[in-house]
Design a protein around this motif. Structure first.
Motif, PDB file in Angstrom:
ATOM      1  N   GLY A   1     -17.984 -14.981  74.759  1.00  0.00           N
ATOM      2  CA  GLY A   1     -17.340 -15.782  75.780  1.00  0.00           C
ATOM      3  C   GLY A   1     -17.199 -15.079  77.113  1.00  0.00           C
ATOM      4  N   ILE A   2     -17.367 -13.747  77.133  1.00  0.00           N
ATOM      5  CA  ILE A   2     -17.261 -12.978  78.385  1.00  0.00           C
ATOM      6  C   ILE A   2     -18.423 -11.990  78.463  1.00  0.00           C
TER       7      ILE A   2
ATOM      8  N   ALA B   1       7.282  -9.144  82.458  1.00  0.00           N
ATOM      9  CA  ALA B   1       5.833  -9.061  82.300  1.00  0.00           C
ATOM     10  C   ALA B   1       5.186 -10.410  82.552  1.00  0.00           C
ATOM     11  N   VAL B   2       3.950 -10.349  83.006  1.00  0.00           N
ATOM     12  CA  VAL B   2       3.073 -11.522  83.093  1.00  0.00           C
ATOM     13  C   VAL B   2       2.024 -11.379  82.005  1.00  0.00           C
ATOM     14  N   VAL B   3       1.884 -12.407  81.166  1.00  0.00           N
ATOM     15  CA  VAL B   3       0.821 -12.414  80.168  1.00  0.00           C
ATOM     16  C   VAL B   3      -0.269 -13.365  80.663  1.00  0.00           C
ATOM     17  N   LEU B   4      -1.413 -12.787  81.042  1.00  0.00           N
ATOM     18  CA  LEU B   4      -2.549 -13.602  81.463  1.00  0.00           C
ATOM     19  C   LEU B   4      -3.285 -14.119  80.231  1.00  0.00           C
ATOM     20  N   VAL B   5      -3.607 -15.413  80.257  1.00  0.00           N
ATOM     21  CA  VAL B   5      -4.246 -16.063  79.112  1.00  0.00           C
ATOM     22  C   VAL B   5      -5.614 -16.593  79.518  1.00  0.00           C
ATOM     23  N   ASP B   6      -6.600 -16.306  78.702  1.00  0.00           N
ATOM     24  CA  ASP B   6      -7.945 -16.861  78.848  1.00  0.00           C
ATOM     25  C   ASP B   6      -8.121 -17.892  77.737  1.00  0.00           C
ATOM     26  N   THR B   7      -8.179 -19.179  78.097  1.00  0.00           N
ATOM     27  CA  THR B   7      -8.238 -20.224  77.075  1.00  0.00           C
ATOM     28  C   THR B   7      -9.555 -20.215  76.304  1.00  0.00           C
ATOM     29  N   ARG B   8     -10.565 -19.519  76.809  1.00  0.00           N
ATOM     30  CA  ARG B   8     -11.823 -19.404  76.068  1.00  0.00           C
ATOM     31  C   ARG B   8     -11.675 -18.472  74.868  1.00  0.00           C
ATOM     32  N   ARG B   9     -10.666 -17.606  74.932  1.00  0.00           N
ATOM     33  CA  ARG B   9     -10.421 -16.622  73.878  1.00  0.00           C
ATOM     34  C   ARG B   9      -8.912 -16.544  73.633  1.00  0.00           C
ATOM     35  N   LEU B  10      -8.333 -17.695  73.317  1.00  0.00           N
ATOM     36  CA  LEU B  10      -6.880 -17.800  73.223  1.00  0.00           C
ATOM     37  C   LEU B  10      -6.304 -16.881  72.154  1.00  0.00           C
TER      38      LEU B  10
ATOM     39  N   GLN C   1      -7.557 -19.598  85.150  1.00  0.00           N
ATOM     40  CA  GLN C   1      -8.547 -20.680  85.109  1.00  0.00           C
ATOM     41  C   GLN C   1      -9.920 -20.152  85.502  1.00  0.00           C
ATOM     42  N   PHE C   2     -10.657 -19.713  84.507  1.00  0.00           N
ATOM     43  CA  PHE C   2     -12.002 -19.182  84.733  1.00  0.00           C
ATOM     44  C   PHE C   2     -12.966 -20.309  85.080  1.00  0.00           C
ATOM     45  N   ASP C   3     -13.948 -19.981  85.912  1.00  0.00           N
ATOM     46  CA  ASP C   3     -14.977 -20.958  86.251  1.00  0.00           C
ATOM     47  C   ASP C   3     -15.694 -21.425  84.984  1.00  0.00           C
ATOM     48  N   GLY C   4     -15.832 -22.737  84.845  1.00  0.00           N
ATOM     49  CA  GLY C   4     -16.559 -23.290  83.713  1.00  0.00           C
ATOM     50  C   GLY C   4     -15.737 -23.452  82.455  1.00  0.00           C
ATOM     51  N   ALA C   5     -14.517 -22.921  82.432  1.00  0.00           N
ATOM     52  CA  ALA C   5     -13.662 -23.044  81.245  1.00  0.00           C
ATOM     53  C   ALA C   5     -12.978 -24.408  81.241  1.00  0.00           C
ATOM     54  N   HIS C   6     -12.745 -24.939  80.052  1.00  0.00           N
ATOM     55  CA  HIS C   6     -12.054 -26.218  79.924  1.00  0.00           C
ATOM     56  C   HIS C   6     -10.625 -26.077  80.438  1.00  0.00           C
ATOM     57  N   ARG C   7     -10.158 -27.070  81.174  1.00  0.00           N
ATOM     58  CA  ARG C   7      -8.798 -27.051  81.715  1.00  0.00           C
ATOM     59  C   ARG C   7      -7.842 -27.727  80.734  1.00  0.00           C
TER      60      ARG C   7
END
Length: 222
Positions: free
Chosen positions: A72-73, A124-133, A156-162
């Motif tokens: 996915g990355i 803290a901020v937890v950044l989430v990538d929905t492609r690899r939740l 919100q990565f380019d091309g990732a489902h919103r």
């Protein structure tokens, strides 16, 4: 884990102290930016830092292929091996702020280092990538375990489902009390907005702790 106690020089004291800081001096706060491998932590720190950020990125090698999945990355070529550091001043905030930002390495094998980086942080901020939740469960559980206030920022990565933030909240089994926002980690305004959301959340947690006479949320030496 030992019961948390306040420490000398702890930035969270600024949120609990009844005495205002010296006139004209900003409130200095330490913030951790965490998330799974490849979630955008280094990008977020670099996007918003007013100084050239300190980065400890190294190139990925074949030796890590079995433990650092790039599914996915696939375009990712480097990874943080210690921490990222940046600084952001917000003189026009309701209370002038100076934020010290510490980005964690994303792999689960660095959890011991997360304890060190989180010591003295206001939240803290937890950044989430929905492609690899699935990569988000460990950092979320970590901050729940140590009792450090955190917000979840959906990168919100380019091309990732919103996905709607509430769908992500349900997937991560997070209570309504944890703020959740969508952002683009490349956009300084987005990242600054996430940081202000965290500070507001931390202030409310500190106020609630005082109200219930609870001990302040701070880490002792791990």
């Amino acid at each position: 884990m030992p019961s948390p106690t306040p420490k000398l020089g702890d930035p969270t004291v600024a949120l609990r102290s009844p005495s205002p800081p010296q006139a004209g001096a900003p409130t200095v706060l330490k913030i951790v930016i965490a998330g799974g491998f490849g979630a955008g932590k280094t990008t977020a720190v670099g996007a918003v830092s007013e100084i050239t950020p300190l980065s400890t990125e190294e190139y990925l090698t074949e030796a890590s292929a079995d433990v650092d999945s790039l599914a996915g990355i696939e375009a990712k070529q480097t990874t943080t091996v210690a921490f990222d550091f940046g600084r952001l001043s917000l003189p026009d905030a309701p209370v002038p702020l100076e934020l010290f930002l510490f980005g964690t390495p994303g792999q689960d094998r660095f959890v011991d280092l997360w304890y060190d980086l989180s010591r003295g942080a206001v939240g803290a901020v937890v950044l989430v990538d929905t492609r690899r939740l699935e990569r988000s469960f460990t950092p979320v559980s970590f901050f729940e375990h140590i009792g450090l206030p955190f917000v979840v920022a959906i990168n919100q990565f380019d091309g990732a489902h919103r996905y709607h933030p509430e769908q992500v909240r349900t997937a991560l089994e997070l209570p309504a009390s944890v703020p959740m926002v969508a952002c683009d980690a490349r956009d300084p305004n987005h990242v600054a907005g996430v940081l202000l959301t965290l500070v507001d959340h931390a202030v409310k947690n500190a106020s609630a702790s005082r109200l219930h006479h609870a001990p302040p949320t701070t880490l002792q030496d791990a």
